[in-house]
Write a protein that holds these residues in place. Structure first.
Motif, PDB file in Angstrom:
ATOM      1  N   ARG A 179      55.586  29.734  20.196  1.00 31.33           N
ATOM      2  CA  ARG A 179      54.307  29.853  20.909  1.00 31.33           C
ATOM      3  C   ARG A 179      53.836  31.307  20.940  1.00 31.33           C
ATOM      4  NH1 ARG A 179      56.837  26.220  24.580  1.00 31.33           N
ATOM      5  NH2 ARG A 179      57.137  27.925  26.085  1.00 31.33           N
ATOM      6  N   ALA A 180      54.744  32.238  21.177  1.00 33.21           N
ATOM      7  CA  ALA A 180      54.372  33.653  21.209  1.00 33.21           C
ATOM      8  C   ALA A 180      53.893  34.116  19.831  1.00 33.21           C
ATOM      9  CB  ALA A 180      55.565  34.491  21.669  1.00 33.21           C
ATOM     10  N   ASP A 181      54.537  33.627  18.779  1.00 34.23           N
ATOM     11  CA  ASP A 181      54.117  33.995  17.426  1.00 34.23           C
ATOM     12  C   ASP A 181      52.723  33.469  17.118  1.00 34.23           C
ATOM     13  OD1 ASP A 181      56.299  35.493  16.726  1.00 34.23           O
ATOM     14  OD2 ASP A 181      57.382  33.843  15.768  1.00 34.23           O
ATOM     15  N   LEU A 182      52.418  32.283  17.606  1.00 35.17           N
ATOM     16  CA  LEU A 182      51.080  31.732  17.405  1.00 35.17           C
ATOM     17  C   LEU A 182      50.039  32.618  18.087  1.00 35.17           C
ATOM     18  CD1 LEU A 182      49.266  29.482  16.328  1.00 35.17           C
ATOM     19  CD2 LEU A 182      49.714  28.199  18.437  1.00 35.17           C
ATOM     20  N   THR A 183      50.341  33.067  19.304  1.00 39.62           N
ATOM     21  CA  THR A 183      49.451  33.989  20.001  1.00 39.62           C
ATOM     22  C   THR A 183      49.293  35.283  19.219  1.00 39.62           C
ATOM     23  OG1 THR A 183      50.084  33.082  22.163  1.00 39.62           O
ATOM     24  CG2 THR A 183      49.103  35.276  22.143  1.00 39.62           C
ATOM     25  N   ARG A 184      50.392  35.774  18.659  1.00 35.98           N
ATOM     26  CA  ARG A 184      50.369  37.010  17.867  1.00 35.98           C
ATOM     27  C   ARG A 184      49.421  36.857  16.667  1.00 35.98           C
ATOM     28  NH1 ARG A 184      56.067  38.229  16.501  1.00 35.98           N
ATOM     29  NH2 ARG A 184      56.110  39.909  18.023  1.00 35.98           N
ATOM     30  N   LEU A 185      49.550  35.751  15.940  1.00 34.20           N
ATOM     31  CA  LEU A 185      48.718  35.552  14.756  1.00 34.20           C
ATOM     32  C   LEU A 185      47.252  35.349  15.117  1.00 34.20           C
ATOM     33  CD1 LEU A 185      51.038  33.191  12.651  1.00 34.20           C
ATOM     34  CD2 LEU A 185      50.626  35.645  12.319  1.00 34.20           C
ATOM     35  N   GLN A 186      46.993  34.613  16.209  1.00 37.60           N
ATOM     36  CA  GLN A 186      45.617  34.366  16.618  1.00 37.60           C
ATOM     37  C   GLN A 186      44.924  35.634  17.110  1.00 37.60           C
ATOM     38  OE1 GLN A 186      46.266  31.255  19.514  1.00 37.60           O
ATOM     39  NE2 GLN A 186      45.934  29.614  18.001  1.00 37.60           N
TER      40      GLN A 186
END
Length: 259
Positions: A150-157
């Motif tokens: 989930r944190a990685d998704l936030t990072r990419l977005q």
């Protein structure tokens, strides 16, 4: 030789001398020793040199916990010599490439039945204990992995909206996301391999020396299998192939008409 090459080479040359430094902490995590820290740093450099996903960004607390909890599943379940344990630890840290270590479903069974032992029941109990211990640790790893994803998704977005990043920052962010996902995929792959080794051991124990303890072994194996499914939704089914951990499945054959 570059400074990176000297560091990696030094770790490899030191492996036979410091094999006794391979230590395991609580809950299957690595003990916080200087040796473990050194090979983790060397592993990031070695993976980068091989063209694998590797980022120099500092780890978040969850990313560090993910790597700590991955330790148990990336190290063999069976006892090995100190030197072999050191090589396994170097592989776990990615100083050595993952592909050099071949999977051998029979190795665990051979290890727990090697040498003299008082009763075959003790072998059944050892097998059951290992399966239950693995099963109990899977949920904590899966929960940590879910937070990291989930944190990685936030990072990419967030990348398109941050204007102060240069190409190196963007690449490091992408590499960390790939690094995290491939670690989760690796644990998922190794957990399946461990389960196969346990199943092989249980079946061969049952044939070699039938005992009522086999029933407890079946229950322990079912327990591990049920917990292992928690890893399935974390990543797409082909994540292991995308990370180069297994060969990609061949695509459909295409017929080319001549003339």
């Amino acid at each position: 030789m570059s400074a990176r090459g000297l560091l990696i080479g030094g770790v490899l040359l030191a492996a036979p001398l410091v094999a006794s430094c391979v230590q395991q902490g609580d809950f299957g995590r690595p003990a916080p020793t200087a040796w473990n820290s050194l090979i983790d740093a060397a592993g990031t450099i070695a993976a980068h040199e091989r063209g694998e996903a590797a980022s120099l960004f500092p780890f978040t607390e969850d990313e560090r916990a993910l790597r700590d909890r991955a330790w148990r599943f990336l190290m063999p379940a069976r006892e090995r010599s100190l030197f072999e344990a050191a090589l396994d630890n170097l592989t776990r840290a990615r100083v050595l490439p993952v592909g050099w270590r071949l999977s051998d479903p029979a190795a665990y069974y051979e290890a727990i039945t090697a040498g003299p032992y008082r009763s075959v029941i003790s072998r059944y109990r050892r097998l059951s204990d290992d399966m239950v211990a693995d099963g109990r640790l899977v949920p904590a790893f899966a929960e940590t992995a879910s937070r990291v994803v989930r944190a990685d998704l936030t990072r990419l977005q967030s990348l398109p909206f941050i204007t102060t990043l240069d190409d190196r920052d963007v690449r490091s962010a992408a590499m960390r996301v790939a690094e995290n996902r491939c670690l989760i995929a690796w644990v998922r792959l190794e957990t399946g391999a461990r389960t196969a080794s346990y199943r092989y051991a249980l079946e061969h124990l049952l044939i070699a020396a039938p005992e009522e303890e086999a029933v407890a072994g079946e229950r322990a194996l079912a327990f591990l299998d049920s917990r292992r499914t928690l890893l399935d939704p974390l990543l797409p089914p082909d994540a292991e192939a995308r990370c180069g951990l297994v060969p990609p499945e061949p695509g459909p054959a295409v017929l080319v008409r001549k003339g």
